[in-house]
Design a protein around this motif. Structure first.
Motif, mmCIF file in Angstrom:
data_model
loop_
_atom_site.group_PDB
_atom_site.id
_atom_site.type_symbol
_atom_site.label_atom_id
_atom_site.label_comp_id
_atom_site.label_asym_id
_atom_site.label_seq_id
_atom_site.Cartn_x
_atom_site.Cartn_y
_atom_site.Cartn_z
ATOM 1 N N ARG A 179 3.106 10.579 8.834
ATOM 2 C CA ARG A 179 2.255 11.406 9.598
ATOM 3 C C ARG A 179 3.188 12.028 10.780
ATOM 4 N NH1 ARG A 179 1.062 6.146 10.923
ATOM 5 N NH2 ARG A 179 1.144 5.588 13.254
ATOM 6 N N GLU B 57 2.491 6.146 3.940
ATOM 7 C CA GLU B 57 1.991 7.263 4.670
ATOM 8 C C GLU B 57 3.095 7.672 5.667
ATOM 9 O OE1 GLU B 57 -2.419 7.699 5.548
ATOM 10 O OE2 GLU B 57 -1.369 7.057 7.504
ATOM 11 N N ASP C 162 1.197 -3.216 4.591
ATOM 12 C CA ASP C 162 1.922 -1.708 4.782
ATOM 13 C C ASP C 162 3.360 -1.941 5.297
ATOM 14 O OD1 ASP C 162 2.997 0.569 6.477
ATOM 15 O OD2 ASP C 162 0.885 1.233 6.742
ATOM 16 N N GLN D 86 4.608 10.129 14.003
ATOM 17 C CA GLN D 86 4.797 8.671 13.770
ATOM 18 C C GLN D 86 6.142 8.224 14.096
ATOM 19 O OE1 GLN D 86 5.037 8.245 9.507
ATOM 20 N NE2 GLN D 86 4.713 5.826 9.709
ATOM 21 N N ARG E 62 -0.151 14.859 7.465
ATOM 22 C CA ARG E 62 0.154 13.539 7.128
ATOM 23 C C ARG E 62 0.284 13.723 5.256
ATOM 24 N NH1 ARG E 62 -3.708 9.098 8.422
ATOM 25 N NH2 ARG E 62 -3.733 10.213 10.633
ATOM 26 N N ILE E 63 1.064 12.873 4.902
ATOM 27 C CA ILE E 63 1.387 12.761 3.436
ATOM 28 C C ILE E 63 1.397 11.396 3.152
ATOM 29 C CG2 ILE E 63 2.502 15.160 3.400
ATOM 30 C CD1 ILE E 63 5.020 13.644 2.724
ATOM 31 N N THR E 64 1.019 11.422 1.707
ATOM 32 C CA THR E 64 1.094 9.987 1.196
ATOM 33 C C THR E 64 2.057 9.862 -0.236
ATOM 34 O OG1 THR E 64 -1.230 9.433 1.853
ATOM 35 C CG2 THR E 64 -0.282 8.117 0.221
ATOM 36 N N ARG F 8 0.882 -1.099 0.247
ATOM 37 C CA ARG F 8 -0.027 -0.106 -0.052
ATOM 38 C C ARG F 8 0.846 1.273 0.003
ATOM 39 N NH1 ARG F 8 -3.777 -1.667 3.743
ATOM 40 N NH2 ARG F 8 -4.703 0.453 3.804
ATOM 41 N N PRO F 9 0.359 2.507 -0.457
ATOM 42 C CA PRO F 9 1.198 3.605 -0.439
ATOM 43 C C PRO F 9 1.928 4.194 0.795
ATOM 44 C CG PRO F 9 -0.723 3.860 -1.780
ATOM 45 C CD PRO F 9 -1.006 2.688 -0.909
#
Length: 801
Positions: A82, A80, A435, A85, A174-176, A77-78
């Motif tokens: 935040r 992420e 993930d 984190q 957050r960014i993806t 999955r992409p």
């Protein structure tokens, strides 16, 4: 001499030559020799023409496929990021290498990153962040004061965290980023490969390969006459040719890629055998390849398709995958020394493996560096500096690519999508639920936990290496986020997470209490609640002409206790009495409705989980609790595209209501006490502070150790034991809980606390936890217990009046 005289002389010479040829031709043996020579020559020319057409067609098809088809890729999955984190700058760099980002002094183009002091700057490739510089600032670990460390213990060290995220100088929560590639599937073969375009391979890698394998690659027609002569005289002198050989890159492509394709019956070993016939065939195919493909096409194929060693049961194919598995880097980020190491392995992947023969590999690397100097690619000083660098490889890079999970995905594709990855000529992309950040955390937790288990076993003089499995899922969706099938994929590819069937032991006990509450609700009873009293004393049970005398772990018995206390402290006899009251058949029926594994028999032993299930099945069953009585089938594939079109088969397994939300909440609320005061209290002592519920599991004779625990956002199941089913001699709290705690702390770091919400029909009443009755001001301890509305106790605690 005049011109006329010259012409006359030539005519006379011609007559004499023809006369002599006629004289020779009248001899019978001359005619026979000529015929014997002409016939094979004609046949050879015919065969050469036939095979040229045939080979050219096959080679064109192969080249066309290589240029137009991307091997099926498996994506996590992409990524992420935040704020808050649990992530260090080193870990982020590893994740960016997973994504194929190139390290630069300044990230000027998408797909580049730069390392600064306490921060990493990224130029993402995905919209809407594409072209904008993202700055990730880290909070460093607190270092102990060495001046005071001798006088008092050092304070706890805070884990590295993301302090802030800046997008174009603006703060973000957050960014993806991109979805990382886990691996590429190669027609069902056990190979790890990651094909890349020639333009994406750095010059230092291409130069290293050309210098050591085929320095005149761009000058010869596929066969190098100079190299053949050089190798011949080198062999005469008895020396080994390191920098030049008779076999060109084109010939190696012919030998390893095309000959097995052109002759389907020819094995790769036969294609590589040293015989005159094979050499001539190889040279001829090489000449054909050169006429049908450009030099860059051939070099790209060579760098992507050559096998460069073995990791576990996988062959390492291509320089991009070698870079990942040797150094944990994207190929764009390898150093000069690392590029030379990869190039050196081409000659003999097994004998020159950086894992198995580091000394020989380092020696070969330095030979490559010298070859680059001789070819004019490097200066002697640059090569000398690179030759002084140590040979550092990443031993666990294969585990970091989630190989057990990839095997699970591959098995699913073979079973549910036959032919998808072997018969299509279109690009196939498999997007999974994994993930990769949580996967790395899970790997670290399993590795650390098993190291501690090894130490405990060595103190007890136990032989053998324990194994472990971990499955982490989003209970709201059933998506698998982390998946570990064993200690080391290099050593064993046995996937314990989905194959190993073991007794669940005490992790089954919550379902006993759920069955009891469900039956009481159906019958309208008000005397079966978390505050109900049950007897925890030894007893002998008779069933099916058998006599059974179970015991509590440690031989301790608490007498009359509440349901909550019995579950929190995993009291066997009390739980059996609860199952007896609920009806063993009702307990078995509840598990059967879950639809996981084989339904257990309705015997008293069912209360203690004396049947078999896999960690995957236990994780599936436990989704009932955070979902308020609905089971969520686990899934690991989100989408499959072929040629850009979605070909995903939608699962028919939808969430199913198994139990009432209110009765399920009662059990979930009881399992919170397992961590707060019961058998898993060590999780709190080790710093896990978020609201959570769970259950330790220890089976008969201490054969298996379990812990299943969850928050509303993350459910994780851990199993520890021996593959041969010998007793491990450790409880779930000793062996499995530390792995769960380490993983959950890191996985949920920086996230706000989310509590379990009580559904309608739940009432909280303050009770005395010893008697289960309404608390008075004199009770030394009180507890706000959950009840189904209408089942609250009506009598007051008399023990402390």
């Amino acid at each position: 001499m005049s011109f006329v005289s010259f012409v006359v002389g030539m005519k006379n010479n011609g007559r004499r030559v023809r006369a002599r040829m006629a004289w020779w031709w009248r001899k019978r043996w001359v005619r026979l020799t000529a015929i014997a020579t002409a016939v094979p020559t004609v046949l050879l020319c015919f065969a050469a023409g036939y095979y040229y057409v045939r080979f050219a067609h096959l080679i064109d098809a192969r080249l066309h496929g290589e240029r137009d088809t991307t091997l099926p890729r498996v994506f996590a999955r992409p990524l992420e990021l935040r704020r808050g984190q649990s992530l260090s700058d080193r870990q982020l760099i590893d994740r960016l290498n997973d994504l194929g980002y190139a390290q630069r002094a300044k990230p000027e183009r998408p797909g580049e990153f730069a390392i600064g002091s306490g921060a990493v700057a990224i130029n993402p490739r995905v919209p809407p962040l594409k072209g904008q510089v993202v700055r990730v600032v880290f909070q460093r670990q607190q270092k102990p004061d060495v001046r005071t460390a001798a006088r008092r213990p050092a304070p706890p060290r805070a884990a590295d965290r993301v302090l802030q995220l800046e997008v174009a100088n603006r703060l973000s929560e957050r960014i993806t980023l991109d979805a990382p590639v886990l691996t590429s599937l190669a027609g069902g073969e056990r190979e790890k490969r990651r094909p890349v375009a020639l333009a994406a391979i750095p010059e230092r890698v291409k130069q290293a390969v050309l210098a050591i394998e085929d320095r005149r690659f761009y000058d010869h027609p596929g066969v190098d006459p100079i190299g053949i002569v050089g190798a011949f005289f080198t062999n005469l002198r008895g020396k080994r040719a390191y920098t030049a050989g008779a076999s060109t890159i084109t010939q190696q492509v012919a030998r390893n890629i095309f000959l097995p394709k052109i002759f389907p019956g020819m094995t790769l070993q036969e294609a590589r055998e040293k015989s005159i016939r094979r050499k001539l065939l190889e040279a001829w195919v090489s000449l054909i390849i050169t006429t049908r493909a450009s030099k860059d096409d051939i070099l790209e194929m060579y760098l992507n398709d050559m096998t460069l060693g073995q990791r576990g049961s996988f062959g390492v194919v291509g320089v991009a995958e070698a870079s990942r598995l040797f150094f944990g880097k994207d190929v764009s980020n390898v150093t000069l020394a690392e590029a030379a190491t990869i190039a050196g392995v081409f000659q003999s992947p097994s004998a020159l493996s950086p894992f198995n023969n580091p000394a020989r590999c380092r020696e070969r690397r330095n030979v490559v560096l010298q070859a680059m100097v001789d070819a004019g690619y490097l200066t002697p000083d640059t090569a000398e500096r690179a030759a002084r660098e140590p040979l550092l490889v990443v031993q666990r890079a294969l585990e970091a690519e989630a190989p057990y999970f990839v095997d699970f995905v591959g098995q699913t594709l073979n079973d549910q999508y036959p032919g998808l990855t072997t018969t299509t000529d279109q690009a196939v992309d498999v997007h999974t639920t994994l993930d990769l950040h949580l996967q790395r955390i899970a790997q670290d937790a399993v590795r650390t936990g098993l190291t501690n288990v090894d130490q405990l076993l060595s103190r007890r003089r136990r032989r053998g290496k324990a194994e472990a499995a971990l499955i982490a899922v989003d209970p709201r969706t059933g998506e698998i986020l982390a998946f570990v099938g064993g200690r080391s994929y290099n050593q064993s590819q046995y996937n314990r997470a989905i194959v190993s069937r073991r007794q669940p032991g005490s992790v089954f006990k919550p379902f006993v209490y759920l069955a009891a509450f469900e039956r009481a609700l159906t019958e309208g009873r008000t005397d079966v609640t978390p505050a109900s009293i049950v007897n925890d004393e030894p007893e002998t049970f008779e069933f099916d002409n058998q006599v059974w005398s179970p015991e509590n772990y440690g031989g301790e018995y608490d007498g009359f206790v509440t349901f909550r206390h019995a579950l929190a402290h995993s009291r066997n006899l009390a739980t059996i009495h609860v199952a007896q009251e609920a009806g063993y058949d009702h307990v078995a029926e509840l598990w059967k409705r879950l639809g996981v594994g084989n339904p257990p028999k309705a015997y008293p032993s069912i209360a203690l989980g004396v049947f078999e299930a896999t960690p995957f099945e236990i994780a599936t069953a436990y989704t009932v609790f955070p979902n308020g009585g609905a089971i969520r089938p686990l899934k690991h594939i989100l989408q499959i595209t072929r040629g850009g079109k979605d070909v995903t088969r939608r699962s028919t397994a939808e969430p199913r209501r198994i139990a009432n939300p209110a009765t399920t909440f009662l059990v979930t609320n009881m399992m919170r006490s397992v961590l707060n005061e019961g058998t898993a209290a060590a999780a709190r002592a080790n710093g896990f502070v978020l609201d959570a519920a769970g259950k330790t599991g220890t089976t008969n004779d201490l054969r298996d150790a379990w812990f299943a625990g969850f928050t509303p956002e993350l459910l994780t199941v851990v199993w520890v034991g021996f593959d041969d089913n010998q007793p491990i001699g450790l409880s779930g709290a000793q062996a499995a809980l530390p792995i769960w705690t380490q993983f959950m702390k890191a996985a949920l770091a920086g996230r706000s606390n989310v509590s379990f919400e009580a559904p309608e029909g739940i009432t909280f009443v303050s009770i005395d936890p010893e008697t289960g009755k309404l608390a008075t001001p004199n009770c030394p301890k009180t507890f706000d217990e959950a009840f189904l509305s209408g089942t609250e106790p009506t009598t007051v605690c008399e023990l402390h009046r």
